[in-house]
Scaffold this motif. Sequence first.
Motif, PDB file in Angstrom:
ATOM      1  N   GLY A 187       0.711  -1.135  -0.246  1.00  0.00           N
ATOM      2  CA  GLY A 187       0.335  -0.188  -0.015  1.00  0.00           C
ATOM      3  C   GLY A 187       0.914   1.219   0.135  1.00  0.00           C
ATOM      4  O   GLY A 187       0.355   2.275   0.073  1.00  0.00           O
ATOM      5  N   ALA A 188       2.108   1.122   0.153  1.00  0.00           N
ATOM      6  CA  ALA A 188       3.069   2.321   0.141  1.00  0.00           C
ATOM      7  C   ALA A 188       3.335   3.107  -1.550  1.00  0.00           C
ATOM      8  O   ALA A 188       3.710   3.994  -1.395  1.00  0.00           O
ATOM      9  CB  ALA A 188       4.863   2.225   0.101  1.00  0.00           C
ATOM     10  N   ILE A 189       2.100   2.386  -2.201  1.00  0.00           N
ATOM     11  CA  ILE A 189       2.719   3.082  -4.264  1.00  0.00           C
ATOM     12  C   ILE A 189       0.461   3.057  -3.972  1.00  0.00           C
ATOM     13  O   ILE A 189       0.147   2.186  -4.381  1.00  0.00           O
ATOM     14  CB  ILE A 189       3.359   2.381  -4.747  1.00  0.00           C
ATOM     15  N   VAL A 190       0.144   4.251  -4.843  1.00  0.00           N
ATOM     16  CA  VAL A 190      -0.884   4.880  -4.715  1.00  0.00           C
ATOM     17  C   VAL A 190      -1.231   4.858  -5.866  1.00  0.00           C
ATOM     18  O   VAL A 190      -0.463   5.953  -6.183  1.00  0.00           O
ATOM     19  CB  VAL A 190      -1.431   4.877  -3.168  1.00  0.00           C
ATOM     20  N   ARG A 191      -1.908   4.279  -6.366  1.00  0.00           N
ATOM     21  CA  ARG A 191      -2.135   5.430  -8.444  1.00  0.00           C
ATOM     22  C   ARG A 191      -3.355   5.671  -8.554  1.00  0.00           C
ATOM     23  O   ARG A 191      -4.022   4.743  -7.969  1.00  0.00           O
ATOM     24  CB  ARG A 191      -1.859   4.051  -9.650  1.00  0.00           C
ATOM     25  N   SER A 192      -3.486   6.838  -9.440  1.00  0.00           N
ATOM     26  CA  SER A 192      -4.631   7.412  -9.638  1.00  0.00           C
ATOM     27  C   SER A 192      -5.893   5.895 -10.989  1.00  0.00           C
ATOM     28  O   SER A 192      -5.351   5.783 -11.365  1.00  0.00           O
ATOM     29  CB  SER A 192      -4.472   8.335 -10.114  1.00  0.00           C
ATOM     30  N   ALA A 193      -7.477   6.690 -10.148  1.00  0.00           N
ATOM     31  CA  ALA A 193      -8.125   6.065 -11.576  1.00  0.00           C
ATOM     32  C   ALA A 193      -7.531   6.129 -12.340  1.00  0.00           C
ATOM     33  O   ALA A 193      -7.408   5.240 -13.183  1.00  0.00           O
ATOM     34  CB  ALA A 193      -8.447   6.003 -10.588  1.00  0.00           C
ATOM     35  N   ASP A 194      -7.148   7.564 -13.144  1.00  0.00           N
ATOM     36  CA  ASP A 194      -6.847   7.768 -14.571  1.00  0.00           C
ATOM     37  C   ASP A 194      -5.923   7.528 -15.136  1.00  0.00           C
ATOM     38  O   ASP A 194      -4.675   7.046 -16.055  1.00  0.00           O
ATOM     39  CB  ASP A 194      -6.898   9.226 -14.340  1.00  0.00           C
ATOM     40  N   GLY A 195      -4.539   6.724 -13.987  1.00  0.00           N
ATOM     41  CA  GLY A 195      -3.152   6.322 -14.671  1.00  0.00           C
ATOM     42  C   GLY A 195      -2.311   7.622 -14.742  1.00  0.00           C
ATOM     43  O   GLY A 195      -1.000   7.121 -15.216  1.00  0.00           O
ATOM     44  N   LYS A 196      -2.805   9.105 -13.984  1.00  0.00           N
ATOM     45  CA  LYS A 196      -1.775  10.155 -14.570  1.00  0.00           C
ATOM     46  C   LYS A 196      -0.937  10.199 -13.292  1.00  0.00           C
ATOM     47  O   LYS A 196       0.278  11.517 -13.089  1.00  0.00           O
ATOM     48  CB  LYS A 196      -2.336  11.070 -14.994  1.00  0.00           C
ATOM     49  N   SER A 197      -1.377  10.042 -12.084  1.00  0.00           N
ATOM     50  CA  SER A 197      -0.588  10.704 -10.896  1.00  0.00           C
ATOM     51  C   SER A 197      -0.390   9.304 -10.171  1.00  0.00           C
ATOM     52  O   SER A 197      -1.217   8.078 -10.261  1.00  0.00           O
ATOM     53  CB  SER A 197      -1.250  11.250  -9.736  1.00  0.00           C
ATOM     54  N   VAL A 198       0.873   9.300  -9.396  1.00  0.00           N
ATOM     55  CA  VAL A 198       1.250   8.018  -7.854  1.00  0.00           C
ATOM     56  C   VAL A 198       1.637   8.414  -6.998  1.00  0.00           C
ATOM     57  O   VAL A 198       2.473  10.198  -7.153  1.00  0.00           O
ATOM     58  CB  VAL A 198       2.143   7.114  -8.584  1.00  0.00           C
ATOM     59  N   GLU A 199       1.295   8.129  -6.171  1.00  0.00           N
ATOM     60  CA  GLU A 199       2.369   8.810  -4.836  1.00  0.00           C
ATOM     61  C   GLU A 199       2.880   7.491  -4.129  1.00  0.00           C
ATOM     62  O   GLU A 199       2.479   6.035  -3.985  1.00  0.00           O
ATOM     63  CB  GLU A 199       1.275   8.960  -3.503  1.00  0.00           C
ATOM     64  N   ILE A 200       4.093   7.616  -3.625  1.00  0.00           N
ATOM     65  CA  ILE A 200       4.419   7.059  -2.774  1.00  0.00           C
ATOM     66  C   ILE A 200       5.217   7.218  -1.282  1.00  0.00           C
ATOM     67  O   ILE A 200       5.799   8.281  -1.407  1.00  0.00           O
ATOM     68  CB  ILE A 200       6.189   6.620  -3.708  1.00  0.00           C
ATOM     69  N   ARG A 201       5.472   6.153  -0.567  1.00  0.00           N
ATOM     70  CA  ARG A 201       5.540   6.255   0.800  1.00  0.00           C
ATOM     71  C   ARG A 201       6.864   6.193   1.127  1.00  0.00           C
ATOM     72  O   ARG A 201       6.620   4.220   0.928  1.00  0.00           O
ATOM     73  CB  ARG A 201       4.448   6.015   1.773  1.00  0.00           C
ATOM     74  N   LEU A 202       7.736   5.906   0.926  1.00  0.00           N
ATOM     75  CA  LEU A 202       9.379   5.930   1.083  1.00  0.00           C
ATOM     76  C   LEU A 202      10.150   5.785   2.572  1.00  0.00           C
ATOM     77  O   LEU A 202       9.692   6.411   3.502  1.00  0.00           O
ATOM     78  CB  LEU A 202      10.447   6.405   0.650  1.00  0.00           C
TER      79      LEU A 202
END
Length: 245
Positions: free
Chosen positions: A140-155
């Motif tokens: 769950g550290a990598i979260v992608r948006s529904a449209d596939g244009k943005s991504v959030e990563i927790r490191l």
Amino acid sequence: MARDGDSNEPTTQFPGLPAGDDHPGSAPRAGGGGPARGLLWVLGAAALAVVVLLGVQATGLLPEFRNPFTKEQTDRSQPPLLLSIRDLSRYVAAEGNYQVVVDLQNDRRNVPDWLLNERTLFVGAGTVEAYVDFSTISEGAIVRSADGKSVEIRLPAPQLGDTNLDMESSYVFAEERGLLNRVGELVGGDPNRQQQVYRLAEERITTAARDSGLTQRAEENTRKMLEGLLRSLGYERVTITYVAP
């Protein structure tokens, strides 16, 4: 006209020279020269023997002559022992090079320094790495948006590695020892004295790396690396956040 006495008898000696001495122009008599002639014969025989031996050695009939007193080095080190193997999944994002001066003195109160004193001035150089451990990234550290244009990563936040003291660039600048300390070195010495200086230098370098903002530099470098990588995959917005490990 006949000469008086034995004046007409032939002679091989010049007047005034004792009998038995060679004179200029006369051939040396057999057995003359004594020890000098014997020494010349010995030297000539030795030179002839050397020439013969070298010639025989060149033909390969005799083994090569070696110096019996040549210096030899024997390595009796034990074979290496494998202690462990581990896979590394860390990203080294920054590295700092540091140099510290350690002035360490060990003495006794109320005892003069000339009698009992140990002071070492050591210049230590070393490196420290700042890394991000990708193996601790949880689900769950990598979260992608529904449209596939943005991504959030927790490191996980960057960490500092162990200090690597460079012994080739480190050196003892000065050293002072009291009389009793010098006598102790002749008897046995303290094998842990240098280790104490090395440990203190490593601690100073680690502190310098922590205060120099090396982990912040590692965060910036990791963020830039991941942003460039993910944008090349088609993501337009990339958000990187760091959490405590």
